[in-house]
Scaffold this motif. Structure first.
Motif, PDB file in Angstrom:
ATOM      1  N   ALA A 259      -0.326   1.645   5.786  1.00  0.00           N
ATOM      2  CA  ALA A 259      -1.135   0.725   5.197  1.00  0.00           C
ATOM      3  C   ALA A 259      -0.219   0.027   4.083  1.00  0.00           C
ATOM      4  CB  ALA A 259      -2.366   1.373   4.522  1.00  0.00           C
ATOM      5  N   SER A 260      -0.391  -1.021   3.792  1.00  0.00           N
ATOM      6  CA  SER A 260       0.491  -1.742   2.615  1.00  0.00           C
ATOM      7  C   SER A 260      -0.325  -1.460   1.168  1.00  0.00           C
ATOM      8  CB  SER A 260       0.860  -3.287   2.753  1.00  0.00           C
ATOM      9  OG  SER A 260      -0.659  -3.687   2.924  1.00  0.00           O
ATOM     10  N   VAL A 261       0.290  -1.920   0.045  1.00  0.00           N
ATOM     11  CA  VAL A 261      -0.608  -1.812  -1.150  1.00  0.00           C
ATOM     12  C   VAL A 261      -1.604  -2.753  -1.145  1.00  0.00           C
ATOM     13  CG1 VAL A 261      -0.333  -2.412  -3.615  1.00  0.00           C
ATOM     14  CG2 VAL A 261       1.683  -1.346  -2.423  1.00  0.00           C
ATOM     15  N   THR A 262      -1.611  -3.823  -0.470  1.00  0.00           N
ATOM     16  CA  THR A 262      -2.674  -4.900  -0.671  1.00  0.00           C
ATOM     17  C   THR A 262      -4.004  -4.224   0.187  1.00  0.00           C
ATOM     18  OG1 THR A 262      -1.873  -6.018   1.477  1.00  0.00           O
ATOM     19  CG2 THR A 262      -1.591  -6.855  -0.686  1.00  0.00           C
ATOM     20  N   ASP A 263      -3.634  -3.312   1.342  1.00  0.00           N
ATOM     21  CA  ASP A 263      -4.791  -2.650   2.133  1.00  0.00           C
ATOM     22  C   ASP A 263      -5.514  -1.534   1.162  1.00  0.00           C
ATOM     23  OD1 ASP A 263      -3.808  -4.239   4.394  1.00  0.00           O
ATOM     24  OD2 ASP A 263      -2.468  -2.630   4.900  1.00  0.00           O
ATOM     25  N   LEU A 264      -4.730  -1.098   0.196  1.00  0.00           N
ATOM     26  CA  LEU A 264      -5.220  -0.031  -0.484  1.00  0.00           C
ATOM     27  C   LEU A 264      -5.961  -0.374  -1.913  1.00  0.00           C
ATOM     28  CD1 LEU A 264      -2.162   2.425   0.232  1.00  0.00           C
ATOM     29  CD2 LEU A 264      -4.204   2.433   1.435  1.00  0.00           C
ATOM     30  N   THR A 265      -5.635  -1.545  -2.332  1.00  0.00           N
ATOM     31  CA  THR A 265      -6.102  -1.630  -3.840  1.00  0.00           C
ATOM     32  C   THR A 265      -7.652  -1.858  -3.929  1.00  0.00           C
ATOM     33  OG1 THR A 265      -5.485  -3.974  -3.480  1.00  0.00           O
ATOM     34  CG2 THR A 265      -4.113  -2.777  -4.798  1.00  0.00           C
ATOM     35  N   ALA A 266      -8.424  -2.465  -2.894  1.00  0.00           N
ATOM     36  CA  ALA A 266      -9.782  -3.047  -2.976  1.00  0.00           C
ATOM     37  C   ALA A 266     -10.616  -1.334  -2.639  1.00  0.00           C
ATOM     38  CB  ALA A 266     -10.137  -3.819  -1.947  1.00  0.00           C
ATOM     39  N   PRO A 267     -10.154  -0.673  -1.598  1.00  0.00           N
ATOM     40  CA  PRO A 267     -10.706   0.616  -1.387  1.00  0.00           C
ATOM     41  C   PRO A 267     -10.685   1.592  -2.449  1.00  0.00           C
ATOM     42  CG  PRO A 267      -9.410  -0.072   0.533  1.00  0.00           C
ATOM     43  CD  PRO A 267      -8.824  -0.729  -0.295  1.00  0.00           C
ATOM     44  N   LEU A 268      -9.629   1.502  -3.246  1.00  0.00           N
ATOM     45  CA  LEU A 268      -9.383   2.495  -4.490  1.00  0.00           C
ATOM     46  C   LEU A 268     -10.249   1.916  -5.780  1.00  0.00           C
ATOM     47  CD1 LEU A 268      -5.973   3.842  -4.292  1.00  0.00           C
ATOM     48  CD2 LEU A 268      -7.906   5.154  -3.948  1.00  0.00           C
ATOM     49  N   GLY A 269     -10.363   0.521  -5.834  1.00  0.00           N
ATOM     50  CA  GLY A 269     -10.718   0.019  -6.878  1.00  0.00           C
ATOM     51  C   GLY A 269      -9.588  -0.089  -8.051  1.00  0.00           C
ATOM     52  N   LEU A 270      -8.322   0.028  -7.705  1.00  0.00           N
ATOM     53  CA  LEU A 270      -7.102   0.238  -8.623  1.00  0.00           C
ATOM     54  C   LEU A 270      -6.627  -1.120  -8.629  1.00  0.00           C
ATOM     55  CD1 LEU A 270      -6.164   3.941  -8.441  1.00  0.00           C
ATOM     56  CD2 LEU A 270      -7.381   3.005 -10.181  1.00  0.00           C
ATOM     57  N   SER A 271      -5.611  -1.338  -9.686  1.00  0.00           N
ATOM     58  CA  SER A 271      -4.901  -2.553  -9.597  1.00  0.00           C
ATOM     59  C   SER A 271      -3.564  -2.311  -8.822  1.00  0.00           C
ATOM     60  CB  SER A 271      -4.189  -2.691 -10.952  1.00  0.00           C
ATOM     61  OG  SER A 271      -3.492  -1.918 -11.367  1.00  0.00           O
ATOM     62  N   GLN A 272      -2.921  -3.285  -8.540  1.00  0.00           N
ATOM     63  CA  GLN A 272      -1.778  -3.151  -7.521  1.00  0.00           C
ATOM     64  C   GLN A 272      -0.842  -2.545  -8.179  1.00  0.00           C
ATOM     65  OE1 GLN A 272       1.333  -5.184  -8.186  1.00  0.00           O
ATOM     66  NE2 GLN A 272       2.161  -3.788  -6.521  1.00  0.00           N
ATOM     67  N   PRO A 273      -0.319  -2.821  -9.378  1.00  0.00           N
ATOM     68  CA  PRO A 273       0.508  -2.025 -10.225  1.00  0.00           C
ATOM     69  C   PRO A 273       0.665  -0.312 -10.137  1.00  0.00           C
ATOM     70  CG  PRO A 273       0.440  -3.864 -11.483  1.00  0.00           C
ATOM     71  CD  PRO A 273      -0.810  -3.786 -10.490  1.00  0.00           C
ATOM     72  N   THR A 274      -0.948  -0.085 -10.304  1.00  0.00           N
ATOM     73  CA  THR A 274      -1.553   1.232 -10.373  1.00  0.00           C
ATOM     74  C   THR A 274      -1.134   2.237  -8.943  1.00  0.00           C
ATOM     75  OG1 THR A 274      -2.989   1.054 -12.175  1.00  0.00           O
ATOM     76  CG2 THR A 274      -3.083   2.954 -11.053  1.00  0.00           C
ATOM     77  N   VAL A 275      -1.731   1.304  -8.010  1.00  0.00           N
ATOM     78  CA  VAL A 275      -1.591   1.737  -6.550  1.00  0.00           C
ATOM     79  C   VAL A 275      -0.051   2.166  -6.145  1.00  0.00           C
ATOM     80  CG1 VAL A 275      -1.969   1.165  -4.169  1.00  0.00           C
ATOM     81  CG2 VAL A 275      -3.666   0.904  -5.719  1.00  0.00           C
ATOM     82  N   SER A 276       0.678   1.026  -6.569  1.00  0.00           N
ATOM     83  CA  SER A 276       2.127   1.192  -6.357  1.00  0.00           C
ATOM     84  C   SER A 276       2.920   2.320  -7.125  1.00  0.00           C
ATOM     85  CB  SER A 276       2.996  -0.255  -6.938  1.00  0.00           C
ATOM     86  OG  SER A 276       2.508  -1.311  -6.004  1.00  0.00           O
ATOM     87  N   HIS A 277       2.520   2.767  -8.105  1.00  0.00           N
ATOM     88  CA  HIS A 277       2.727   3.697  -8.986  1.00  0.00           C
ATOM     89  C   HIS A 277       2.489   5.275  -8.193  1.00  0.00           C
ATOM     90  CE1 HIS A 277       3.514   6.424 -12.367  1.00  0.00           C
ATOM     91  NE2 HIS A 277       2.218   6.908 -12.084  1.00  0.00           N
ATOM     92  N   HIS A 278       1.545   5.219  -7.729  1.00  0.00           N
ATOM     93  CA  HIS A 278       0.959   6.346  -6.912  1.00  0.00           C
ATOM     94  C   HIS A 278       1.536   6.480  -5.653  1.00  0.00           C
ATOM     95  CE1 HIS A 278      -2.209   7.749  -9.862  1.00  0.00           C
ATOM     96  NE2 HIS A 278      -2.809   6.253  -9.679  1.00  0.00           N
TER      97      HIS A 278
END
Length: 123
Positions: A57-76
């Motif tokens: 998955a890419s960051v864009t695939d993961l932001t909505a399901p997590l409900g987190l911002s793109q920078p936060t998802v990228s950090h994790h």
């Protein structure tokens, strides 16, 4: 958590559950990887990536399901990648992440008591 230690698959880590003392360096490496695991968002990221149709998955695939911002998802994702739990594949402007099964298996093996390991392998 700038320099998360990676679990070196070539160096055997003695399980803390065997009753034998774990070496300091091994304990530090294992603690670094477990620290990367020890966050609800990161556990969800690992499960979302594993459950995705292609196992990546890419960051864009993961932001909505997590409900987190793109920078936060990228950090994790960076922390999980540095810990050796994910691999990152850059394709054009997008980066795709997938689990590293050998790292996950090594952690499970380290945390499984020896008697349970023997039973598990004979099944």
């Amino acid at each position: 958590m700038r320099n998360v230690a990676t679990l070196d698959m070539n160096t055997p880590v003695v399980s803390p559950l065997t009753g034998e003392p774990i070496k300091r360096a091994d304990a530090e490496r294992l603690a670094g990887v477990l620290k990367a695991f020890a966050d609800p968002a990161r556990l969800r990221l690992l499960s979302l990536i594993q459950a995705s149709p292609d196992g990546e998955a890419s960051v864009t695939d993961l932001t909505a399901p997590l409900g987190l911002s793109q920078p936060t998802v990228s950090h994790h994702l960076r922390i999980l990648t540095e810990a050796g739990l994910l691999e990152r594949d850059k394709r054009g402007v997008w980066a795709y992440y997938r689990l590293v099964p050998s790292t996950i298996a090594a952690i499970a093996d380290v945390l499984t008591p020896p008697r349970k390991r023997a039973t598990k392998k004979t099944r």
